[in-house]
Enzyme design. Structure first.
Site, PDB file in Angstrom:
ATOM      1  N   HIS A  22      12.365   2.445   2.605  1.00  0.00           N
ATOM      2  CA  HIS A  22      11.053   2.802   2.036  1.00  0.00           C
ATOM      3  C   HIS A  22      10.879   1.993   0.749  1.00  0.00           C
ATOM      4  O   HIS A  22      10.860   0.778   0.787  1.00  0.00           O
ATOM      5  CB  HIS A  22      11.039   4.318   1.845  1.00  0.00           C
ATOM      6  CG  HIS A  22       9.709   4.929   1.517  1.00  0.00           C
ATOM      7  ND1 HIS A  22       8.523   4.255   1.565  1.00  0.00           N
ATOM      8  CD2 HIS A  22       9.390   6.199   1.122  1.00  0.00           C
ATOM      9  CE1 HIS A  22       7.529   5.060   1.222  1.00  0.00           C
ATOM     10  NE2 HIS A  22       8.035   6.249   0.938  1.00  0.00           N
TER      11      HIS A  22
ATOM     12  N   HIS B 286       6.848  -2.877   9.503  1.00  0.00           N
ATOM     13  CA  HIS B 286       6.224  -1.650   9.002  1.00  0.00           C
ATOM     14  C   HIS B 286       6.011  -0.688  10.147  1.00  0.00           C
ATOM     15  O   HIS B 286       5.717  -1.123  11.271  1.00  0.00           O
ATOM     16  CB  HIS B 286       4.875  -1.965   8.330  1.00  0.00           C
ATOM     17  CG  HIS B 286       4.449  -0.894   7.396  1.00  0.00           C
ATOM     18  ND1 HIS B 286       3.786   0.233   7.833  1.00  0.00           N
ATOM     19  CD2 HIS B 286       4.637  -0.754   6.066  1.00  0.00           C
ATOM     20  CE1 HIS B 286       3.569   1.010   6.790  1.00  0.00           C
ATOM     21  NE2 HIS B 286       4.077   0.445   5.707  1.00  0.00           N
TER      22      HIS B 286
ATOM     23  N   ASP C  13       6.269  -4.900   0.000  1.00  0.00           N
ATOM     24  CA  ASP C  13       7.434  -5.118  -0.858  1.00  0.00           C
ATOM     25  C   ASP C  13       7.832  -6.583  -0.961  1.00  0.00           C
ATOM     26  O   ASP C  13       8.515  -6.969  -1.902  1.00  0.00           O
ATOM     27  CB  ASP C  13       8.623  -4.310  -0.331  1.00  0.00           C
ATOM     28  CG  ASP C  13       8.481  -2.849  -0.669  1.00  0.00           C
ATOM     29  OD1 ASP C  13       7.867  -2.558  -1.700  1.00  0.00           O
ATOM     30  OD2 ASP C  13       8.973  -2.009   0.096  1.00  0.00           O
TER      31      ASP C  13
HETATM   32  N1  CMC Z   1      13.977  -7.376  10.134  1.00  0.00           N
HETATM   33  C1  CMC Z   1      14.385  -7.620  11.394  1.00  0.00           C
HETATM   34  N2  CMC Z   1      14.006  -6.894  12.454  1.00  0.00           N
HETATM   35  C2  CMC Z   1      13.166  -5.879  12.230  1.00  0.00           C
HETATM   36  C3  CMC Z   1      12.697  -5.566  10.943  1.00  0.00           C
HETATM   37  C4  CMC Z   1      13.135  -6.366   9.873  1.00  0.00           C
HETATM   38  N3  CMC Z   1      12.739  -6.129   8.627  1.00  0.00           N
HETATM   39  N4  CMC Z   1      11.892  -4.499  11.022  1.00  0.00           N
HETATM   40  C5  CMC Z   1      11.840  -4.124  12.307  1.00  0.00           C
HETATM   41  N5  CMC Z   1      12.623  -4.960  13.028  1.00  0.00           N
HETATM   42  C6  CMC Z   1      12.829  -4.895  14.470  1.00  0.00           C
HETATM   43  C7  CMC Z   1      13.882  -3.867  14.815  1.00  0.00           C
HETATM   44  O1  CMC Z   1      15.180  -4.407  14.820  1.00  0.00           O
HETATM   45  C8  CMC Z   1      13.430  -3.405  16.182  1.00  0.00           C
HETATM   46  O2  CMC Z   1      13.819  -4.404  17.108  1.00  0.00           O
HETATM   47  P1  CMC Z   1      14.257  -4.007  18.613  1.00  0.00           P
HETATM   48  O3  CMC Z   1      13.025  -3.393  19.223  1.00  0.00           O
HETATM   49  O4  CMC Z   1      14.636  -5.298  19.214  1.00  0.00           O
HETATM   50  O5  CMC Z   1      15.386  -3.035  18.444  1.00  0.00           O
HETATM   51  C9  CMC Z   1      11.909  -3.457  16.092  1.00  0.00           C
HETATM   52  O6  CMC Z   1      11.638  -4.410  15.070  1.00  0.00           O
HETATM   53  C10 CMC Z   1      11.270  -2.114  15.718  1.00  0.00           C
HETATM   54  O7  CMC Z   1      11.924  -1.614  14.557  1.00  0.00           O
HETATM   55  P2  CMC Z   1      11.989  -0.051  14.182  1.00  0.00           P
HETATM   56  O8  CMC Z   1      13.055   0.188  13.172  1.00  0.00           O
HETATM   57  O9  CMC Z   1      12.035   0.756  15.426  1.00  0.00           O
HETATM   58  O10 CMC Z   1      10.585   0.168  13.533  1.00  0.00           O
HETATM   59  P3  CMC Z   1      10.238   1.314  12.513  1.00  0.00           P
HETATM   60  O11 CMC Z   1       8.785   1.509  12.604  1.00  0.00           O
HETATM   61  O12 CMC Z   1      11.105   2.486  12.667  1.00  0.00           O
HETATM   62  O13 CMC Z   1      10.660   0.631  11.130  1.00  0.00           O
HETATM   63  C11 CMC Z   1      10.754  -0.192   8.976  1.00  0.00           C
HETATM   64  C12 CMC Z   1       9.843   0.293  10.113  1.00  0.00           C
HETATM   65  C13 CMC Z   1       9.879  -0.443   7.738  1.00  0.00           C
HETATM   66  C14 CMC Z   1      11.792   0.871   8.640  1.00  0.00           C
HETATM   67  C15 CMC Z   1      11.447  -1.517   9.408  1.00  0.00           C
HETATM   68  O14 CMC Z   1      10.499  -2.500   9.720  1.00  0.00           O
HETATM   69  C16 CMC Z   1      12.446  -2.011   8.381  1.00  0.00           C
HETATM   70  O15 CMC Z   1      13.600  -1.563   8.359  1.00  0.00           O
HETATM   71  N6  CMC Z   1      12.005  -2.966   7.486  1.00  0.00           N
HETATM   72  C17 CMC Z   1      12.857  -3.425   6.428  1.00  0.00           C
HETATM   73  C18 CMC Z   1      12.763  -2.479   5.245  1.00  0.00           C
HETATM   74  C19 CMC Z   1      11.442  -2.586   4.526  1.00  0.00           C
HETATM   75  O16 CMC Z   1      10.973  -3.682   4.214  1.00  0.00           O
HETATM   76  N7  CMC Z   1      10.862  -1.422   4.181  1.00  0.00           N
HETATM   77  C20 CMC Z   1       9.616  -1.357   3.414  1.00  0.00           C
HETATM   78  C21 CMC Z   1       8.505  -0.767   4.233  1.00  0.00           C
HETATM   79  S1  CMC Z   1       6.906  -1.053   3.473  1.00  0.00           S
HETATM   80  C22 CMC Z   1       6.942  -0.173   2.036  1.00  0.00           C
HETATM   81  C23 CMC Z   1       6.851   1.286   2.236  1.00  0.00           C
HETATM   82  O17 CMC Z   1       5.845   1.783   2.754  1.00  0.00           O
HETATM   83  O18 CMC Z   1       7.803   1.961   1.838  1.00  0.00           O
END
Ligand code: CMC
Length: 382
Positions: A226, A265, A319
């Site tokens: 987050h 996201h 971010d």
């Molecule tokens: N780098 C590489 N792969 C990614 C990333 C990333 N940053 N984000 C998502 N993916 C891939 C993930 O590995 C998965 O791939 P697969 O389907 O092959 O397993 C797919 O995309 C879907 O990911 P998810 O975790 O199921 O998606 P989610 O909606 O649960 O996650 C998230 C959203 C923000 C937690 C994730 O994108 C992430 O971990 N990002 C990095 C951390 C980050 O930058 N967070 C700040 C979010 S914006 C500020 C806020 O609102 O807090």
């Protein structure tokens, strides 16, 4: 499973669950649109101020000139901390993390508010303003304390963003720096039912109090998935020494199944509109402050990510370029997430005020998958 439970569905991570109605922020993740109370985030970032945006979120309309003047005056008159709070700041361990310090100090603000538990809307609005106005002093005060510097009192004549930079550095910031800070605050102010806002709603829905709700939210924001991601972005940029190292670095992360911070996201599957704006802004401020190389590295990461995972809808989020902006402003990286909190407090409190008008206890169920009808064996026989 009971019949009542059978009618329910499991939604791990609440990915497909709408918890409540809200009139505060609208997000279209497919088109990359974000509006606060119907106003496009781009218009607000270009033309509004953090104070005006906060008014919009709390009262659901843009203020008239006199309303804004009155609101701003109220915020400024609450900037300073009590002597007890300044003393508390300097009593904290210097090596504590700023997010732990902020969570503790925000919670402590309740101790000197005799109406901390007053549940009326008027009292809750006052408490919201109290926390919003004082958070800059808590963050800047702790940063100066840990560096062994004299504490600097707020500038009561300056906007919140400018007063914060003044308290942090002891010097009046340039107009461009103050505006950059103000824009970052506007862009981070609200974002629907994100994890920390939802956490604050869970707390307030028990009819606890606003200080507890905001303290809960700060603890939730801290996580690297987050608000902690902006710090992660800067650590990554620090690990990559040159532009040529970007591609192998990113590919190695993929090979290790690690995430690239600042990308992806839950809601946006298009470019995060906050990142669009910040990217342009980050470029300008990086140029002004001699951080061109840093911006170039960020851009190269974006190019490689776009090639590798752009088709999956993984783009830079808010971010990613806020990290470059904050670094260019000379802000330490472990203050990036506290800055997110300093802004998001406006959204947390706005949502709590809104939710309380039609409060319903938030109490989901879990799908129990453990054993049943076990025979209890007394401790002496185990
Ligand atoms: N780098 C590489 N792969 C990614 C990333 C990333 N940053 N984000 C998502 N993916 C891939 C993930 O590995 C998965 O791939 P697969 O389907 O092959 O397993 C797919 O995309 C879907 O990911 P998810 O975790 O199921 O998606 P989610 O909606 O649960 O996650 C998230 C959203 C923000 C937690 C994730 O994108 C992430 O971990 N990002 C990095 C951390 C980050 O930058 N967070 C700040 C979010 S914006 C500020 C806020 O609102 O807090």
């Amino acid at each position: 499973m009971s019949t009542e439970m059978q009618e329910m569905h499991i939604d791990i991570g609440l990915v497909n669950t709408i918890v409540a109605r809200s009139s505060l922020s609208f997000i279209d993740g497919e088109k990359g649109i974000l509006e606060y109370v119907g106003y496009d985030i781009d218009d607000l970032a270009r033309q509004s101020t953090f104070e005006e945006t906060t008014y919009l979120l709390w009262y659901c309309h843009l203020p008239s000139r006199s309303e804004l003047a009155d609101f701003t005056a109220k915020i400024r008159s609450n900037y300073d901390l009590s002597e007890a709070m300044w003393d508390m700041i300097v009593s904290l361990p210097r090596d504590a993390s700023p997010m732990h310090a902020l969570r503790t100090l925000t919670s402590a603000l309740s101790l000197e508010d005799p109406a901390a538990d007053d549940p009326s809307e008027e009292a809750n609005a006052r408490k919201s303003l109290f926390m919003l106005a004082k958070m800059p002093a808590l963050i800047a005060g702790f940063d100066r304390h840990r560096k062994g510097l004299d504490l600097v009192r707020p500038d009561l004549d300056a906007p919140l963003a400018e007063s914060f930079l003044y308290m942090l550095t002891g010097e009046k910031p340039t107009e461009r720096m103050a505006r950059a800070m103000d824009i970052c605050l506007i862009l981070h102010a609200d974002h629907g039912f994100n994890a920390s806002t939802f956490a604050s709603l869970v707390t307030i829905s028990t009819l606890s109090d606003m200080y507890s709700a905001v303290t809960t939210a700060i603890g939730t924001l801290k996580g690297p998935l987050h608000g902690g991601a902006n710090q992660g972005v800067m650590l990554m940029l620090d690990e990559i020494s040159t532009i040529d190292e970007v591609e192998p670095y990113v590919l190695q992360k993929f090979a290790n199944k690690e995430r690239i911070m600042g990308f992806g996201h839950r809601v946006y599957k298009a470019y995060d509109p906050r990142a669009t704006y910040l990217k342009t802004f980050a470029e300008g401020i990086a140029q002004d402050t001699g951080n061109n190389e840093l911006f170039a590295k960020s851009q190269r990461i974006e190019e490689v990510m776009d090639r590798e995972v752009g088709a999956k809808g993984i783009y830079p989020n808010v971010d990613f370029y806020s990290a470059t902006t904050y670094f260019s402003l000379g802000i330490d990286l472990d203050l990036f997430t506290p800055l997110f909190a300093m802004s998001r407090v406006s959204g947390w409190t706005a949502h709590c005020l809104e939710y309380l008008r039609e409060n319903r206890l938030i109490r989901p169920r879990c799908d129990y998958v453990g054993p049943h009808e076990q025979t209890y064996v007394s401790i002496s026989q185990r």
